[in-house]
Each structure stands twice: as structure tokens, then as C-alpha cells.
Design a protein around this motif. Structure first.
Motif, short mmCIF file in Angstrom:
data_model
loop_
_atom_site.label_atom_id
_atom_site.label_comp_id
_atom_site.label_asym_id
_atom_site.label_seq_id
_atom_site.Cartn_x
_atom_site.Cartn_y
_atom_site.Cartn_z
N ALA A 56 0.83 -1.21 0.00
CA ALA A 56 0.00 0.00 0.00
C ALA A 56 0.87 1.26 0.00
N TYR A 57 1.98 1.20 0.71
CA TYR A 57 2.92 2.33 0.77
C TYR A 57 3.42 2.70 -0.63
N ASP A 96 0.50 4.07 -2.87
CA ASP A 96 0.14 5.44 -2.51
C ASP A 96 1.19 6.44 -2.97
N HIS A 98 0.66 7.01 -6.70
CA HIS A 98 -0.51 7.83 -7.01
C HIS A 98 -0.45 9.21 -6.36
N LEU A 111 -0.41 10.02 -3.21
CA LEU A 111 -1.20 10.17 -1.98
C LEU A 111 -0.33 10.36 -0.75
N ARG A 127 -2.25 2.86 7.01
CA ARG A 127 -1.67 3.47 5.81
C ARG A 127 -0.58 4.45 6.24
N ARG A 136 -0.08 7.42 5.23
CA ARG A 136 -0.61 8.78 5.45
C ARG A 136 -1.36 8.89 6.77
N ASP A 181 -9.66 -0.91 -1.80
CA ASP A 181 -8.90 0.14 -2.48
C ASP A 181 -7.84 -0.39 -3.43
N TYR A 182 -7.27 -1.56 -3.13
CA TYR A 182 -6.14 -2.05 -3.91
C TYR A 182 -6.44 -3.28 -4.76
#
Length: 461
Positions: free
Chosen positions: A130-131, A134, A137, A139, A165, A167, A289-290
Motif C-alpha cells: 500500500a505504501y 500510494d 498515485h 497520496l 496506511r 498517510r 482500495d487495492y
């Protein structure tokens, strides 16, 4: 190292002391990072070496991901980072299963050893994937301080979730506040609640569940016994994993770090979609999301939506374990979601039928999650749906008690956690000595029932 073990208590107290002795953000960051690495080191040198290699490599790979973000080459770099992080997980968790599937094509058994899964590997793998996504993209920005990335990936409070996440967690490291009474008090409440669920509920119902599933291997269970197995495990896994998640939340609050709540009373869900907004929330959102949205989500018509739902849920099942039972568990939930998607309007008009249907199907699905084989799961599920015998009156009352206990406990929990409930208002109005006495009574109850070797179910994943 289990949260209820003396070893973890020693580590936690020592970390509190080291954290309190530090005067700046960097010192507190280092104290938490060292404690987290010690937590992983306790599991064995192999786990630490694998984790170290992954962290160093991902710190360097993130440079490429950020530099090429938004370009075609960046997409290739992203896929390379994803595959790199998946490789150890595939090797340790899925290679044996894949070889067993491939063995018939070779005409012989393949000599592949089943390896023990490194501690937390499924969780930090998803966190690191996920890192990179993100970063690609835009994010989140790549973390340039290696120690902050290490703590983000290994913070001992969430070794088995929630899947935070970058963020959400990294900005909290900018201002690590000193220990304070409010944080320690709030954290202690969640730690006690989590231990209460794990030690007094999950670990006490576990022998009943083990006995019923053990019996199913040699005889067909009665209707009530089969439902007792499903409902019992539904109570066990919720109390075990939500208990773990509450402890994780409490540990974070003690250090001023806010982790996500991972459960929102899932057995009170209104429908199948609502169940997955309440159960293991961070994993559900990760797959949404992924996996689900990149596959197309619900943007390409009904047939494509159903396919995307099925693919996402089957992958979710496979994430939990390399076994056909987990795949079928995911498939059952996929079928329920698809059925609700197709019949949403008439079902909504028949409330509370969607809630009851969701609850009952979830209990049947738990049988496949818990069983050691498809044959065992099929036998129990068959007795739940097409019984040869009802069983004794005692079994029936026990089954009914479990069926009422699961949503009942969560309803009480929701009242206790809601700032607007009369129960919470009454608690706030009590004298401090009564509150302290209640907390002490809960602590004594936990100590009397504690078993430091009772492993958390999700530590296996």
C-alpha cells in the motif's frame, strides 16, 4: 511474544520507561523502534533477517517509485516493488499449497517442505505494498528517514493489524508527545477491554469449539452441536481478534499514537456489505482500495461487478491461509454479497431479514474458516443445513444462548463505548473509587483466567 505474556509485560514497561526518559521526538522515535525490533527478534533470528532485508530494500525501492510516479516506467517499477514484497509471502505461505495442487500433474508427490510463516509477514507485506501504491498515485511522499519507516512497518502494537496506511501513521511521528495521564488512562481502558475479550471470553470458549470440531472428525454432529460449533467459533474469533485489536489500540494510545479501530460490532450488521464495513475494517478497506476498485469495482455493469466481488473475496480468503477451506470461506461471502447486490431492494423491504441472513451465513462460513479440511467443514455445514438428528435439549439451549450472546455482547459493548449512551453517562457520574474498584475487579478476573500460551488466532496469518 503474546500480549498477555510476562515477557511482553516486561517489554511494555521497559518501553514506557525508556520513552518517558526521552526529551525529544527523535529519542522517543528511537525508543519505540528498538522496542518493536526486540518484539520481532523474540520470534527468532529468521524473522528479523527477513524483515531487515525487506525494510532496507523497500526504503531504496521507494526512491524509484517516487521518482517515476505517474509514468509508464513508474507503473513497471510499482509492479516490481509489489512482486518483490509478495515473493517471501508466496514462498513461506503458499509454495507448499501450490506444489500440492501441481503434484498430480507431475504424477508424484513433490518434496516441498511446509515453512512456518514469519511473524506479522502478511500484515507488513500489505502495509508496504500500500505504501508503494500510494507513493505512485501521489497520496503520500516517500519517507526519507529510515528509522521512521522501520517504526511505521514494525510498531509492535499492530503486528497483526490494523493495517495502517502511511498517510495515517507517519504524520503522527512528527510530534510524539510525552507520556501523559490522559493517554495512559485511555490506553489502559482499551487494554483491559481487549484482555477481557481474549482471556475471559475467547480462551474460555475455545475448548468447547475444539471439542466439537474434534468430534466432527469421527462422527456426524447433531443439528444443535453443529450450530454450536459455528456459533462458538464466531464468538471465539470475534473476541480473540477484536480483543487483540483493542489491546493494540490501547498500546498506541499509551504512547500518543492513534491506531484505527478494526471492528465496529460486526454481528449487528444490517446486511452483507455492512458486515464488511465492520469486520476487520482495515483489511476490508485494503482489498476495496487495492483490489476491488482497480479491477473496475462497480463501474462496468452488473456482471463485471459480480466478478470483481467474487475475485476480491476469494483473494481475501486466500490471504488468510493457503487452504481450500479459506478459499471456500471467501467464496461463501462472495456469494452472499452477490445475492444481496442482485436482490437489494426486495431484501431491504423485508428488514430485519438481511441482518439475520448475514449473521447466519457468517456463522456457516466460520465453519470453513476453522475446519482443518473441506471434508470436516462439509460434514459440520451439512449438519447445520440438513441435520440427521437435532441433539439434546441441553445442546439446544446452549446453541440458543450463543446465538443471543454474540449480538447481545456487541450491543452492550456499543453502549459502553458510545459517548451518547445513558450507560456511558451513568459511568461518568460514578465516584472515582467505584471506577477504580471496577477496573481492579476486571484486572483480577483477567489474571485469574490468563493463559500466557493462548496464541491469538490472527497471529497465524
Amino acid at each position: 511474544m503474546l500480549f498477555q505474556s510476562p515477557q511482553f509485560l516486561f517489554l511494555f514497561v521497559a518501553t514506557l520507561g525508556a520513552y518517558a526518559a526521552m526529551r525529544g521526538d527523535q529519542g522517543r522515535l528511537v525508543a519505540l523502534t528498538l522496542a518493536s525490533l526486540l518484539f520481532y527478534a523474540y520470534a527468532g533470528w529468521r524473522d528479523v533477517i527477513l524483515l531487515a532485508v525487506l525494510l532496507v530494500a523497500n526504503h531504496q525501492l521507494s526512491r524509484v517509485t517516487e521518482r517515476l510516479a505517474g509514468t509508464r516506467r513508474g507503473l513497471y517499477a510499482l509492479w516490481a516493488a509489489v512482486l518483490f514484497n509478495l515473493a517471501p509471502l508466496i514462498f513461506y505461505k503458499y509454495l507448499y499449497f501450490l506444489m500440492q495442487i501441481a503434484a498430480p500433474a507431475w504424477g508424484a508427490e513433490l518434496g516441498v517442505e511446509r515453512y512456518e510463516i514469519p511473524l506479522g509477514s502478511s500484515f507488513y507485506t500489505f502495509l508496504l505494498i500500500a505504501y508503494h501504491i500510494d507513493i505512485h498515485h501521489g497520496l503520500v511522499k516517500r519517507e526519507r528517514q529510515f528509522v521512521r519507516m522501520v517504526l511505521f512497518s514494525t510498531f509492535f502494537a499492530h503486528v497483526a493489524g490494523p493495517i495502517m496506511r502511511a498517510r495515517e501513521l507517519l504524520p503522527q511521528f512528527d510530534h510524539l508527545r510525552p507520556l501523559d495521564y490522559a493517554g495512559l488512562r485511555a490506553g489502559s481502558v482499551f487494554i483491559l477491554l481487549g484482555l477481557l475479550k481474549k482471556v475471559v471470553v475467547a480462551d474460555q470458549v475455545a475448548p468447547l469449539v475444539d471439542a466439537l470440531f474434534g468430534r466432527s472428525q469421527t462422527e456426524a454432529l447433531s443439528f444443535f452441536s453443529a450450530w454450536g460449533a459455528g456459533l462458538g467459533f464466531g464468538l471465539q474469533i470475534y473476541s480473540d481478534f477484536s480483543g487483540y485489536s483493542d489491546i493494540a489500540l490501547g498500546l498506541g494510545l499509551c504512547f500518543g499514537i492513534r491506531l484505527r479501530r478494526n471492528f465496529e460490532y460486526p454481528y449487528l450488521a444490517r446486511d452483507p456489505s455492512d458486515f464488511w464495513r465492520r469486520w476487520h475494517i482495515t483489511l476490508s478497506e485494503w482489498f476495496r482500495d487495492y483490489v476491488y476498485i482497480p479491477l473496475g469495482g462497480n463501474r462496468n455493469g452488473g456482471a463485471a461487478t459480480l466478478f470483481n466481488l467474487a475475485a476480491t473475496m476469494v483473494l481475501c480468503g486466500l490471504w488468510h491461509g493457503a487452504s481450500w477451506t479459506f478459499i471456500v470461506w471467501g467464496g461463501i461471502h462472495a456469494a452472499l454479497l452477490a445475492f444481496y447486490h442482485l436482490c437489494r431492494r426486495p431484501l431491504q423491504a423485508l428488514a430485519p431479514l438481511p441482518a439475520v441472513l448475514t449473521f447466519l451465513v457468517a456463522m456457516i462460513a466460520w465453519v470453513f474458516f476453522r475446519a482443518g479440511s473441506l471434508a470436516e467443514a462439509g460434514s459440520i455445514a451439512g449438519s447445520m443445513l440438513a441435520p440427521d438428528a437435532l441433539g439434546s435439549a441441553a445442546e439446544g439451549w446452549r446453541c440458543l444462548g450463543l446465538a443471543l450472546l454474540l449480538p447481545g455482547l456487541q450491543y452492550v459493548e456499543r453502549l459502553a463505548m458510545s459517548d451518547e449512551s445513558a450507560l456511558r453517562a451513568a459511568w461518568r457520574g460514578l465516584p472515582a473509587w467505584i471506577k477504580g474498584g471496577a477496573a481492579a475487579a476486571v484486572a483480577v478476573l483477567i489474571v485469574l483466567h490468563i493463559h500466557s500460551q493462548a496464541v491469538y488466532i490472527y497471529f497465524r496469518f
